[in-house]
Design a protein around this motif. Sequence first.
Motif, PDB file in Angstrom:
ATOM      1  N   GLU A 108     -11.449 -33.930 -41.262  1.00 23.33           N
ATOM      2  CA  GLU A 108     -11.398 -34.136 -39.806  1.00 23.33           C
ATOM      3  C   GLU A 108     -10.739 -35.482 -39.530  1.00 23.33           C
ATOM      4  N   LEU A 109      -9.636 -35.454 -38.790  1.00 28.52           N
ATOM      5  CA  LEU A 109      -8.899 -36.678 -38.475  1.00 28.52           C
ATOM      6  C   LEU A 109      -9.571 -37.388 -37.303  1.00 28.52           C
ATOM      7  N   ASN A 110      -9.772 -38.671 -37.443  1.00 32.36           N
ATOM      8  CA  ASN A 110     -10.492 -39.478 -36.458  1.00 32.36           C
ATOM      9  C   ASN A 110      -9.745 -39.471 -35.119  1.00 32.36           C
ATOM     10  N   PRO A 111     -10.313 -38.870 -34.057  1.00 32.64           N
ATOM     11  CA  PRO A 111      -9.574 -38.772 -32.799  1.00 32.64           C
ATOM     12  C   PRO A 111      -9.381 -40.100 -32.081  1.00 32.64           C
ATOM     13  N   ARG A 112     -10.074 -41.144 -32.503  1.00 27.43           N
ATOM     14  CA  ARG A 112      -9.863 -42.463 -31.914  1.00 27.43           C
ATOM     15  C   ARG A 112      -8.697 -43.202 -32.577  1.00 27.43           C
ATOM     16  N   LEU A 113      -8.173 -42.629 -33.647  1.00 30.56           N
ATOM     17  CA  LEU A 113      -7.011 -43.202 -34.330  1.00 30.56           C
ATOM     18  C   LEU A 113      -5.866 -42.189 -34.359  1.00 30.56           C
ATOM     19  N   TRP A 114      -6.166 -40.998 -34.859  1.00 35.82           N
ATOM     20  CA  TRP A 114      -5.216 -39.890 -34.822  1.00 35.82           C
ATOM     21  C   TRP A 114      -5.454 -39.185 -33.487  1.00 35.82           C
ATOM     22  N   LEU A 115      -4.751 -39.648 -32.456  1.00 34.27           N
ATOM     23  CA  LEU A 115      -5.095 -39.272 -31.086  1.00 34.27           C
ATOM     24  C   LEU A 115      -4.737 -37.819 -30.781  1.00 34.27           C
TER      25      LEU A 115
ATOM     26  N   LEU B 294       0.347 -49.798 -22.044  1.00 40.08           N
ATOM     27  CA  LEU B 294       1.280 -48.985 -22.816  1.00 40.08           C
ATOM     28  C   LEU B 294       2.722 -49.382 -22.516  1.00 40.08           C
ATOM     29  N   MET B 295       3.039 -49.584 -21.248  1.00 39.99           N
ATOM     30  CA  MET B 295       4.407 -49.976 -20.897  1.00 39.99           C
ATOM     31  C   MET B 295       4.771 -51.331 -21.514  1.00 39.99           C
ATOM     32  N   ARG B 296       3.790 -52.245 -21.571  1.00 42.15           N
ATOM     33  CA  ARG B 296       4.040 -53.560 -22.165  1.00 42.15           C
ATOM     34  C   ARG B 296       4.288 -53.432 -23.666  1.00 42.15           C
ATOM     35  N   VAL B 297       3.499 -52.577 -24.319  1.00 42.70           N
ATOM     36  CA  VAL B 297       3.639 -52.399 -25.759  1.00 42.70           C
ATOM     37  C   VAL B 297       4.948 -51.684 -26.101  1.00 42.70           C
ATOM     38  N   VAL B 298       5.310 -50.681 -25.306  1.00 44.25           N
ATOM     39  CA  VAL B 298       6.577 -49.987 -25.540  1.00 44.25           C
ATOM     40  C   VAL B 298       7.750 -50.949 -25.378  1.00 44.25           C
ATOM     41  N   LYS B 299       7.646 -51.841 -24.402  1.00 47.02           N
ATOM     42  CA  LYS B 299       8.728 -52.807 -24.157  1.00 47.02           C
ATOM     43  C   LYS B 299       8.870 -53.796 -25.307  1.00 47.02           C
ATOM     44  N   THR B 300       7.743 -54.268 -25.838  1.00 43.46           N
ATOM     45  CA  THR B 300       7.792 -55.285 -26.894  1.00 43.46           C
ATOM     46  C   THR B 300       7.873 -54.688 -28.292  1.00 43.46           C
ATOM     47  N   GLY B 301       7.353 -53.452 -28.433  1.00 48.22           N
ATOM     48  CA  GLY B 301       7.316 -52.826 -29.750  1.00 48.22           C
ATOM     49  C   GLY B 301       6.207 -53.340 -30.638  1.00 48.22           C
ATOM     50  N   HIS B 302       5.256 -54.089 -30.059  1.00 44.99           N
ATOM     51  CA  HIS B 302       4.167 -54.667 -30.844  1.00 44.99           C
ATOM     52  C   HIS B 302       2.826 -54.255 -30.245  1.00 44.99           C
ATOM     53  N   GLU B 303       1.978 -53.650 -31.080  1.00 45.50           N
ATOM     54  CA  GLU B 303       0.646 -53.271 -30.625  1.00 45.50           C
ATOM     55  C   GLU B 303      -0.238 -54.503 -30.489  1.00 45.50           C
ATOM     56  N   GLU B 304      -1.235 -54.389 -29.610  1.00 43.01           N
ATOM     57  CA  GLU B 304      -2.101 -55.524 -29.328  1.00 43.01           C
ATOM     58  C   GLU B 304      -3.532 -55.297 -29.805  1.00 43.01           C
ATOM     59  N   ASP B 305      -3.803 -54.114 -30.324  1.00 48.41           N
ATOM     60  CA  ASP B 305      -5.166 -53.776 -30.733  1.00 48.41           C
ATOM     61  C   ASP B 305      -5.265 -53.696 -32.249  1.00 48.41           C
ATOM     62  N   ASP B 306      -6.471 -53.864 -32.758  1.00 48.51           N
ATOM     63  CA  ASP B 306      -6.756 -53.685 -34.168  1.00 48.51           C
ATOM     64  C   ASP B 306      -7.105 -52.214 -34.386  1.00 48.51           C
ATOM     65  N   TRP B 307      -6.221 -51.483 -35.047  1.00 45.15           N
ATOM     66  CA  TRP B 307      -6.431 -50.045 -35.240  1.00 45.15           C
ATOM     67  C   TRP B 307      -6.910 -49.730 -36.654  1.00 45.15           C
TER      68      TRP B 307
END
Length: 328
Positions: A198-205, A303-316
């Motif tokens: 089972e893939l973790n839905p909080r990571l594998w969305l 999401l728009m900010r992350v798409v623009k910069t290409g850098h995620e801001e969360d610890d996944w």
Amino acid sequence: MKPSRSGNMTETERAAFVIGSRGSRLARWQAEHVASFLGPDVEIRIIKTSGDLFLDRPLQGQDTKGFFTKEIEEELLDGRIDLAVHSLKDLPTQLPPGLTLAVVSRRAAVADLLLVRPERVDAARPFPVADGAVVGATSLRRQAMLRRFAPHVGAAMLRGNVPTRVDKLKRGDYDAIILAAAGVERLTLDLSGLAAFELNPRLWLPAPGQAALGIETRENDARIRAALAAFHDETAWRAVRVERELLNRFEGGCHVAFAAFAEPKAQGMTLAVGVEDEAGRWLAVRVEADGDEAAQEAAWDKLMRVVKTGHEEDDWERALCRERRPSS
């Protein structure tokens, strides 16, 4: 419930409720499940869609919006059926004029399920499939996450209904496949001889609306809403409404790798959203907010900010999956 049929009905033969459904085993299960809430005078009308006819076509591209729904919606608009039962993840966010998403079921298991031939399991990897394996993954969402979380495997197109996909894996057409866990559980499929994770839905969305059933009706048909009041789940409605709105704002559909998972709370919501950008990077964000609309706006802005910069801001960093053990 009256027998399923595909021919035209006369007015004297017409049941109190006529359900439109695709003809797959899973679609029939879904329609019969809804019918159980409507009483004995129900008829299920089986309708073939483009998605049933063109099994060699990838589920992507602008022309596939409504791939599994267009023909059913035409019969709904013409009055030949009273309601349509959909896997909500397959229902476009923009419905034809005159139709509405009236009722949403309680969600089943939201996760995706990874099924692997035992000789291709590599338990040492976070995505436990051997190097170079061929993984059947239908949607662009799953293919994008494979590139992110399992670059050591190759994605291959996977079509057919759920039992057919499992049979293809068992006969060796693929080393592994990815399916929605809800469909596998609803059909109680025999997975013997396969390893299941089972893939973790909080990571594998998941896909927006995944694991919920959506009831589509004509806009002015209050009768169906009243008849299915006990079927409707307000918590699921809150979640899928936000997920589908974000998909709609991103101009998504089968042609965009997009995922969303909303988890409503008594006060507020946790929301995770992912998308593949133009550079082929899978980027995801996670927010918590006091209200549903606030979570939606916060997730969109982030999401728009992350798409623009290409850098995620969360610890996944978290466990990607867990093995499902066969019940004894």
